[in-house]
Write an enzyme that holds these catalytic residues in place. Structure first.
Site, PDB file in Angstrom:
ATOM      1  N   ASP A   1       0.757  -1.468   0.050  1.00 59.78           N
ATOM      2  CA  ASP A   1      -0.046  -0.062  -0.035  1.00 59.78           C
ATOM      3  C   ASP A   1       1.013   1.231   0.130  1.00 59.78           C
ATOM      4  O   ASP A   1       1.647   1.554   0.917  1.00 59.78           O
ATOM      5  CB  ASP A   1      -0.854  -0.183   1.148  1.00 59.78           C
ATOM      6  CG  ASP A   1      -1.781  -1.069   1.331  1.00 59.78           C
ATOM      7  OD1 ASP A   1      -1.320  -2.302   0.885  1.00 59.78           O
ATOM      8  OD2 ASP A   1      -2.818  -1.060   1.740  1.00 59.78           O
TER       9      ASP A   1
ATOM     10  N   HIS B   1      -0.385   4.645  -0.445  1.00 55.99           N
ATOM     11  CA  HIS B   1      -1.013   5.772   0.221  1.00 55.99           C
ATOM     12  C   HIS B   1      -0.326   7.122   0.200  1.00 55.99           C
ATOM     13  O   HIS B   1       0.090   7.822   1.130  1.00 55.99           O
ATOM     14  CB  HIS B   1      -1.061   5.417   1.870  1.00 55.99           C
ATOM     15  CG  HIS B   1      -2.294   4.671   1.957  1.00 55.99           C
ATOM     16  ND1 HIS B   1      -3.559   4.742   1.494  1.00 55.99           N
ATOM     17  CD2 HIS B   1      -2.333   3.490   2.710  1.00 55.99           C
ATOM     18  CE1 HIS B   1      -4.481   3.885   2.033  1.00 55.99           C
ATOM     19  NE2 HIS B   1      -3.676   2.951   2.587  1.00 55.99           N
TER      20      HIS B   1
ATOM     21  N   ASN C   1      -9.827  -0.520  -1.535  1.00 54.96           N
ATOM     22  CA  ASN C   1     -10.855   0.027  -1.011  1.00 54.96           C
ATOM     23  C   ASN C   1     -10.779   1.516  -1.068  1.00 54.96           C
ATOM     24  O   ASN C   1     -11.927   2.393  -1.130  1.00 54.96           O
ATOM     25  CB  ASN C   1     -11.164  -0.211   0.490  1.00 54.96           C
ATOM     26  CG  ASN C   1     -10.079   0.061   1.198  1.00 54.96           C
ATOM     27  OD1 ASN C   1      -8.895  -0.441   1.178  1.00 54.96           O
ATOM     28  ND2 ASN C   1     -10.238   0.942   2.479  1.00 54.96           N
ATOM     29  N   HIS C   2      -9.749   2.220  -0.868  1.00 54.55           N
ATOM     30  CA  HIS C   2      -9.444   3.936  -1.036  1.00 54.55           C
ATOM     31  C   HIS C   2      -9.878   4.386  -2.424  1.00 54.55           C
ATOM     32  O   HIS C   2     -10.365   5.145  -2.684  1.00 54.55           O
ATOM     33  CB  HIS C   2      -7.931   4.283  -0.581  1.00 54.55           C
ATOM     34  CG  HIS C   2      -8.044   4.246   0.964  1.00 54.55           C
ATOM     35  ND1 HIS C   2      -7.661   5.231   1.582  1.00 54.55           N
ATOM     36  CD2 HIS C   2      -7.970   3.392   1.734  1.00 54.55           C
ATOM     37  CE1 HIS C   2      -8.071   5.279   2.946  1.00 54.55           C
ATOM     38  NE2 HIS C   2      -7.672   4.007   3.049  1.00 54.55           N
TER      39      HIS C   2
ATOM     40  N   ASP D   1      -4.894   0.922  -3.025  1.00 54.39           N
ATOM     41  CA  ASP D   1      -4.706   1.881  -2.068  1.00 54.39           C
ATOM     42  C   ASP D   1      -3.302   2.629  -2.316  1.00 54.39           C
ATOM     43  O   ASP D   1      -2.495   2.604  -1.497  1.00 54.39           O
ATOM     44  CB  ASP D   1      -4.566   1.326  -0.513  1.00 54.39           C
ATOM     45  CG  ASP D   1      -5.968   0.968   0.116  1.00 54.39           C
ATOM     46  OD1 ASP D   1      -7.027   1.170  -0.707  1.00 54.39           O
ATOM     47  OD2 ASP D   1      -6.081   0.622   1.316  1.00 54.39           O
TER      48      ASP D   1
ATOM     49  N   HIS E   1      -3.578  -4.169   2.448  1.00 56.84           N
ATOM     50  CA  HIS E   1      -4.757  -3.750   3.165  1.00 56.84           C
ATOM     51  C   HIS E   1      -4.746  -3.652   4.508  1.00 56.84           C
ATOM     52  O   HIS E   1      -5.043  -2.677   5.172  1.00 56.84           O
ATOM     53  CB  HIS E   1      -6.006  -4.470   2.689  1.00 56.84           C
ATOM     54  CG  HIS E   1      -7.320  -4.108   3.440  1.00 56.84           C
ATOM     55  ND1 HIS E   1      -7.956  -2.690   3.060  1.00 56.84           N
ATOM     56  CD2 HIS E   1      -8.340  -4.585   3.978  1.00 56.84           C
ATOM     57  CE1 HIS E   1      -9.040  -2.579   3.930  1.00 56.84           C
ATOM     58  NE2 HIS E   1      -9.392  -3.753   4.314  1.00 56.84           N
TER      59      HIS E   1
END
Ligand code: MN
Length: 256
Positions: free
Chosen positions: A33, A35, A88-89, A62, A204
């Site tokens: 991830d 981010h 999910n983001h 993500d 995640h």
């Protein structure tokens, strides 16, 4: 990013699963991830001697939110060597951009306010790019096996059922949500080998280092929480990590 482009074409927009042939020219890497920590990713790729002419980079999703540089996701997704599943983001961003006010609030509360500050054409570009992201990527091995990539978990531990359900559009929403949101494996309430793949790469749920549950390898090592960003080579199973910079220390807590 200063990396040369090659001529591989992107997947068709309708594809909810992307199947990649084995890479006979170079190496395949997967990254946990991101981010918004794209500068950290650039440094990590230099450490890995990543070659954009022949190597490929797969993201477990993500890519956005919380970090300093979420808007850079558009540049990365435009690279022909960069492949990503949706997390999910990205799904929250899609729902927000489609006008779902509840999703917008939830997205903002989970580090997504950067999206609302973008000019309208860039917001539209994010919507288009995120909607094209498949739920799953399948990579063929040189030896005839396969490696799966998705964000959270594989419904019913059955890769073939997931792949065919995504390919023919019959996968129920509850199963799509497992690929985006499930934390049950990481919480040890669910386990077991995922049939139909040699290895499944996910993210995640942050771990202190890359952690394997049966044949599922979680590469989310909490880069945006002051942990580290982790690369995993699909060819020789080498792992490479880069600790986060001090200014990325935001406190470690479970995210959405
Ligand atoms: Mn996630």
């Amino acid at each position: 990013m200063g990396m040369a482009q090659n001529k591989r074409t992107p997947p068709p927009s309708s594809s909810m699963i992307l199947k990649l042939q084995s890479n006979t020219q170079g190496r395949d890497w997967a990254v946990g991830d991101i981010h918004g920590c794209f500068r950290q990713l650039s440094r990590l790729l230099k450490m890995a001697a990543f070659n954009p002419e022949c190597d490929r980079l797969l993201s477990v999703g993500d890519m956005i939110d919380r970090g300093a540089d979420s808007a850079a996701v558009l540049e990365w997704l435009a690279q022909p060597w960069f492949y990503a599943v949706r997390g999910n983001h990205e799904q929250l961003a899609i729902d927000s951009l489609l006008g779902d006010k509840q999703a917008e609030v939830r997205h903002v509360n989970n580090g997504g306010s950067w999206l609302l500050t973008l000019p309208a054409p860039q917001r539209q570009a994010c919507l288009t790019a995120f909607q094209r992201l498949p739920y799953a990527i399948e990579v063929a091995n040189a030896d005839g096996g396969k490696i799966g990539v998705l964000h959270a978990d594989c419904p019913d531990n059955d890769w073939e059922a997931l792949a065919s359900g995504l390919a023919n559009g019959t996968l129920p929403e509850s199963s799509r949500n497992v690929t985006l949101w499930s934390r049950e494996r990481a919480r040890n309430s669910r386990g077991g080998v995922v049939r139909g793949v040699d290895l499944l790469l996910v993210g995640h749920t942050p771990q202190t280092s890359a952690t394997r549950f049966d044949n599922v390898l979680n590469l989310d090592t909490g880069a945006v929480y002051g942990g580290k960003l982790t690369l995993f080579c699909l060819n020789d199973f080498v792992e490479l990590s880069l600790p986060s910079e001090d200014d990325a220390l935001l406190g470690f807590h479970l995210h959405e």
